[in-house]
Motif scaffolding. Structure first.
Motif, PDB file in Angstrom:
ATOM      1  N   TYR A 156       2.520   3.385   6.472  1.00  0.00           N
ATOM      2  CA  TYR A 156       2.704   2.453   5.358  1.00  0.00           C
ATOM      3  C   TYR A 156       2.494   3.143   4.008  1.00  0.00           C
ATOM      4  CZ  TYR A 156       3.114  -1.217   8.784  1.00  0.00           C
ATOM      5  OH  TYR A 156       3.556  -1.983   9.824  1.00  0.00           O
ATOM      6  N   ARG A 157       1.557   4.041   3.934  1.00  0.00           N
ATOM      7  CA  ARG A 157       1.367   4.794   2.676  1.00  0.00           C
ATOM      8  C   ARG A 157       2.598   5.631   2.343  1.00  0.00           C
ATOM      9  NH1 ARG A 157      -4.702   6.116   4.184  1.00  0.00           N
ATOM     10  NH2 ARG A 157      -5.760   4.649   2.819  1.00  0.00           N
ATOM     11  N   GLY A 160       5.179   3.785   0.401  1.00  0.00           N
ATOM     12  CA  GLY A 160       4.830   3.252  -0.907  1.00  0.00           C
ATOM     13  C   GLY A 160       3.839   2.108  -0.920  1.00  0.00           C
ATOM     14  N   PHE A 161       3.284   1.757   0.225  1.00  0.00           N
ATOM     15  CA  PHE A 161       2.284   0.693   0.267  1.00  0.00           C
ATOM     16  C   PHE A 161       0.936   1.242  -0.178  1.00  0.00           C
ATOM     17  CE2 PHE A 161       5.464  -1.329   2.777  1.00  0.00           C
ATOM     18  CZ  PHE A 161       5.222  -2.692   2.668  1.00  0.00           C
ATOM     19  N   GLU A 162       0.168   0.395  -0.831  1.00  0.00           N
ATOM     20  CA  GLU A 162      -1.183   0.753  -1.246  1.00  0.00           C
ATOM     21  C   GLU A 162      -2.190  -0.026  -0.412  1.00  0.00           C
ATOM     22  OE1 GLU A 162      -1.847   0.430  -5.444  1.00  0.00           O
ATOM     23  OE2 GLU A 162       0.174   1.157  -5.888  1.00  0.00           O
ATOM     24  N   LEU A 163      -3.210   0.681   0.033  1.00  0.00           N
ATOM     25  CA  LEU A 163      -4.268   0.049   0.810  1.00  0.00           C
ATOM     26  C   LEU A 163      -5.101  -0.830  -0.116  1.00  0.00           C
ATOM     27  CD1 LEU A 163      -5.787  -0.190   3.523  1.00  0.00           C
ATOM     28  CD2 LEU A 163      -7.164   1.762   2.774  1.00  0.00           C
ATOM     29  N   LEU A 164      -5.187  -2.118   0.207  1.00  0.00           N
ATOM     30  CA  LEU A 164      -5.996  -3.039  -0.586  1.00  0.00           C
ATOM     31  C   LEU A 164      -7.421  -3.115  -0.075  1.00  0.00           C
ATOM     32  CD1 LEU A 164      -3.493  -6.013  -1.023  1.00  0.00           C
ATOM     33  CD2 LEU A 164      -3.858  -4.050  -2.522  1.00  0.00           C
ATOM     34  N   PHE A 180      -2.418  -4.158   3.174  1.00  0.00           N
ATOM     35  CA  PHE A 180      -1.574  -3.322   2.322  1.00  0.00           C
ATOM     36  C   PHE A 180      -0.677  -4.186   1.447  1.00  0.00           C
ATOM     37  CE2 PHE A 180      -2.479  -0.140   5.530  1.00  0.00           C
ATOM     38  CZ  PHE A 180      -2.459   1.057   4.832  1.00  0.00           C
ATOM     39  N   HIS A 182       2.835  -3.641  -1.373  1.00  0.00           N
ATOM     40  CA  HIS A 182       3.838  -2.796  -2.007  1.00  0.00           C
ATOM     41  C   HIS A 182       4.278  -3.522  -3.271  1.00  0.00           C
ATOM     42  CE1 HIS A 182       7.537  -0.593  -2.727  1.00  0.00           C
ATOM     43  NE2 HIS A 182       7.146   0.289  -1.824  1.00  0.00           N
ATOM     44  N   GLN A 190       1.208  -4.670 -11.515  1.00  0.00           N
ATOM     45  CA  GLN A 190       0.893  -4.756 -10.107  1.00  0.00           C
ATOM     46  C   GLN A 190      -0.025  -5.950  -9.838  1.00  0.00           C
ATOM     47  OE1 GLN A 190      -0.464  -0.985  -8.658  1.00  0.00           O
ATOM     48  NE2 GLN A 190       1.388   0.045  -9.251  1.00  0.00           N
ATOM     49  N   ARG A 193      -3.602  -6.361  -7.981  1.00  0.00           N
ATOM     50  CA  ARG A 193      -4.826  -5.644  -8.347  1.00  0.00           C
ATOM     51  C   ARG A 193      -5.816  -6.597  -8.960  1.00  0.00           C
ATOM     52  NH1 ARG A 193      -5.728  -1.207  -5.778  1.00  0.00           N
ATOM     53  NH2 ARG A 193      -3.941   0.117  -5.713  1.00  0.00           N
TER      54      ARG A 193
END
Length: 193
Positions: A156-157, A160-164, A180, A182, A190, A193
């Protein structure tokens, strides 16, 4: 779908006996397809198909009783057995709390991404994921998912996914899962966040 998730840690928690997992898991994945077809989207890759993605707009992602019943979950006590159904019932609120807390804006929710084990490494998972992200971009929405499988984090990274964050399903043995998101292009804020 069932073969792809047979050894998933979340599924092992729900259906701990591997010798009795295949039938109930196949039924459960079929219910995800029915709910995706009715309330969201189902994408398939390959002729058999070899890969499937099931996703929803966030307003249709809430697993309400009417939606679950229309997805066949009235048969869950018979298909899964009562102990497994209790474990599913403990997972759903935990996942929903994390999703609504970590993604309080409208979004595309990827419920399931699966590729047949024999087709791993062919790029089908990435192609399905890109199609889901294309849909999210067309809608102007971020995409959210969770995974119980630690091995999926790098996949997933890479896309382009970011770990939340990490969370746990409570119980005798806490089960970790990772959330995650995106972001959609053109939104520097974003919103997750």
């Amino acid at each position: 779908m069932a073969a792809s998730f047979h050894e998933d840690p979340g599924i092992r928690h729900i259906l701990p006996d591997p010798s009795r997992r295949e039938g109930p898991l196949t039924w459960m994945m079929g219910s995800f397809l029915r709910m995706g077809a009715r309330y969201g989207h189902v994408l398939a890759a390959g002729d058999d198909p070899l890969g499937v993605a099931v996703f929803f707009h966030s307003t249709n992602a809430v697993p309400s009783i009417p939606r679950l019943l229309r997805g066949g979950w009235g048969l869950a006590p018979l298909r899964l057995g009562l102990p497994a159904l209790v474990r599913v019932a403990s997972c759903i609120p935990c996942l929903e709390r994390q999703r609504t807390r970590r993604m309080p804006v409208d979004h595309v929710y990827l419920l399931s991404l699966s590729v047949a084990p024999a087709a791993h490494g062919r790029g089908l998972g990435g192609a399905l994921l890109r199609a889901v992200l294309d849909h999210a971009v067309c809608q102007g929405l971020p995409c959210y998912l969770e995974t119980f499988n630690h091995a999926n984090l790098s996949f997933y990274r890479r896309h382009g996914f970011e770990l939340l964050g990490e969370a746990h399903v409570p119980g005798r043995a806490t089960i970790p899962f990772w959330c995650f998101a995106h972001p959609f292009p053109g939104n520097p804020a974003q919103p997750f966040r």
